[in-house]
Structures are given as structure tokens and as C-alpha cells.
Design an enzyme around this catalytic site. Sequence first.
Site, PDB file in Angstrom:
ATOM      1  N   HIS A   7     -33.331  52.286  27.244  1.00 63.99           N
ATOM      2  CA  HIS A   7     -32.833  51.405  28.294  1.00 63.99           C
ATOM      3  C   HIS A   7     -33.771  50.228  28.501  1.00 63.99           C
ATOM      4  O   HIS A   7     -34.905  50.251  28.062  1.00 63.99           O
ATOM      5  CB  HIS A   7     -32.628  52.166  29.620  1.00 63.99           C
ATOM      6  CG  HIS A   7     -33.887  52.680  30.232  1.00 63.99           C
ATOM      7  ND1 HIS A   7     -34.307  53.978  30.102  1.00 63.99           N
ATOM      8  CD2 HIS A   7     -34.825  52.077  31.009  1.00 63.99           C
ATOM      9  CE1 HIS A   7     -35.430  54.154  30.751  1.00 63.99           C
ATOM     10  NE2 HIS A   7     -35.771  53.008  31.318  1.00 63.99           N
ATOM     11  N   GLU A  58     -31.182  49.906  33.218  1.00 58.79           N
ATOM     12  CA  GLU A  58     -31.637  50.562  34.448  1.00 58.79           C
ATOM     13  C   GLU A  58     -31.807  49.485  35.512  1.00 58.79           C
ATOM     14  O   GLU A  58     -32.599  48.558  35.352  1.00 58.79           O
ATOM     15  CB  GLU A  58     -32.978  51.263  34.213  1.00 58.79           C
ATOM     16  CG  GLU A  58     -33.607  51.822  35.469  1.00 58.79           C
ATOM     17  CD  GLU A  58     -35.011  52.346  35.229  1.00 58.79           C
ATOM     18  OE1 GLU A  58     -35.772  52.429  36.212  1.00 58.79           O
ATOM     19  OE2 GLU A  58     -35.364  52.652  34.068  1.00 58.79           O
ATOM     20  N   HIS A  76     -33.415  37.350  27.913  1.00 57.48           N
ATOM     21  CA  HIS A  76     -32.049  37.682  28.284  1.00 57.48           C
ATOM     22  C   HIS A  76     -31.668  39.050  27.726  1.00 57.48           C
ATOM     23  O   HIS A  76     -32.351  39.606  26.888  1.00 57.48           O
ATOM     24  CB  HIS A  76     -31.065  36.618  27.759  1.00 57.48           C
ATOM     25  CG  HIS A  76     -31.084  36.468  26.266  1.00 57.48           C
ATOM     26  ND1 HIS A  76     -31.871  35.536  25.637  1.00 57.48           N
ATOM     27  CD2 HIS A  76     -30.428  37.137  25.290  1.00 57.48           C
ATOM     28  CE1 HIS A  76     -31.703  35.640  24.330  1.00 57.48           C
ATOM     29  NE2 HIS A  76     -30.828  36.602  24.089  1.00 57.48           N
ATOM     30  N   GLU A 124     -26.665  36.915  27.416  1.00 60.20           N
ATOM     31  CA  GLU A 124     -26.069  36.171  26.313  1.00 60.20           C
ATOM     32  C   GLU A 124     -24.871  36.936  25.772  1.00 60.20           C
ATOM     33  O   GLU A 124     -24.944  38.144  25.555  1.00 60.20           O
ATOM     34  CB  GLU A 124     -27.095  35.988  25.184  1.00 60.20           C
ATOM     35  CG  GLU A 124     -26.549  35.250  23.985  1.00 60.20           C
ATOM     36  CD  GLU A 124     -27.564  35.117  22.864  1.00 60.20           C
ATOM     37  OE1 GLU A 124     -27.431  34.179  22.071  1.00 60.20           O
ATOM     38  OE2 GLU A 124     -28.479  35.966  22.773  1.00 60.20           O
TER      39      GLU A 124
END
Length: 130
Positions: A7, A58, A76, A124
Site C-alpha cells: 500500500h 491507506e 502522484h 495521474e
Amino acid sequence: MGMRILHTMIRVGNLERSLDFYTRVLGMKLLRQHEYPGGRFTLAFVGYGPEESHAVIELTWNWDTDRYDLGDGFGHIALGVDDIYTRCDQIRAAGGKVVREPAPMKHGTTVIAFIEDPDGYKIELIQGSK
């Protein structure tokens, strides 16, 4: 090496607003959420599939902080999409903010767009990378 990305954690200023964005606007699922009253924070994990097989995001909400300075180190999050033009229209219609319209990337041919989450994090969208 037997490793994979689990994550990415980002801090959010308003958990309900962020959950609405990631689930309703981007179509992710809330996978799990847990409050930690002793530490005054909540963790919520969102994604497109189960954590056992997909990387997820998360969302960390520190109860006493409603805003963060994003700095200039973070770039990003990237999401692959089948139809970037339709997806941007859907995101805009759902209240999302498109900050770079779909177009080929500079010095290349891949079509990309950028959107922004409620805390200002850039996401993005990449055409055909789903």
C-alpha cells in the site's frame, strides 16, 4: 525476491470527504477501517481489489489535524484507465477536479490526465494501462 507493493499511505484532513472521493468518484472499495482512540487516528484502506492480491491506498486521518502541507517531494498516484476522456468527464460530473485535461505527455505519445483529491494529492490517469 518474494516482495510486492502492499500500500501507499497518505494523510488526509477529513476522512469522510476522502472516502467519498476514493469510493464514489474513483470507484474504489473501502476494504477495511479501524479507529485507534488512544492514538487519536483512523486508518482506512481503499482499492480496486483485495489486499492479498492488489496494492491499495491507506488513508490516515489524524483526528486533530485537518490540513497538511504536501511539500514538493511527493509526486502522484497513477491509475490505469480504458477510456481517459470518458473517465475525466465522469470524475468531473461526480464533483472531482481535473487539473490537466487528457492529452499526450510531453515528449511522448502516452495520453495522460491529472486529477486532484480533496486534500490536493495528484492522481495521474494513464490511457490503456489498466
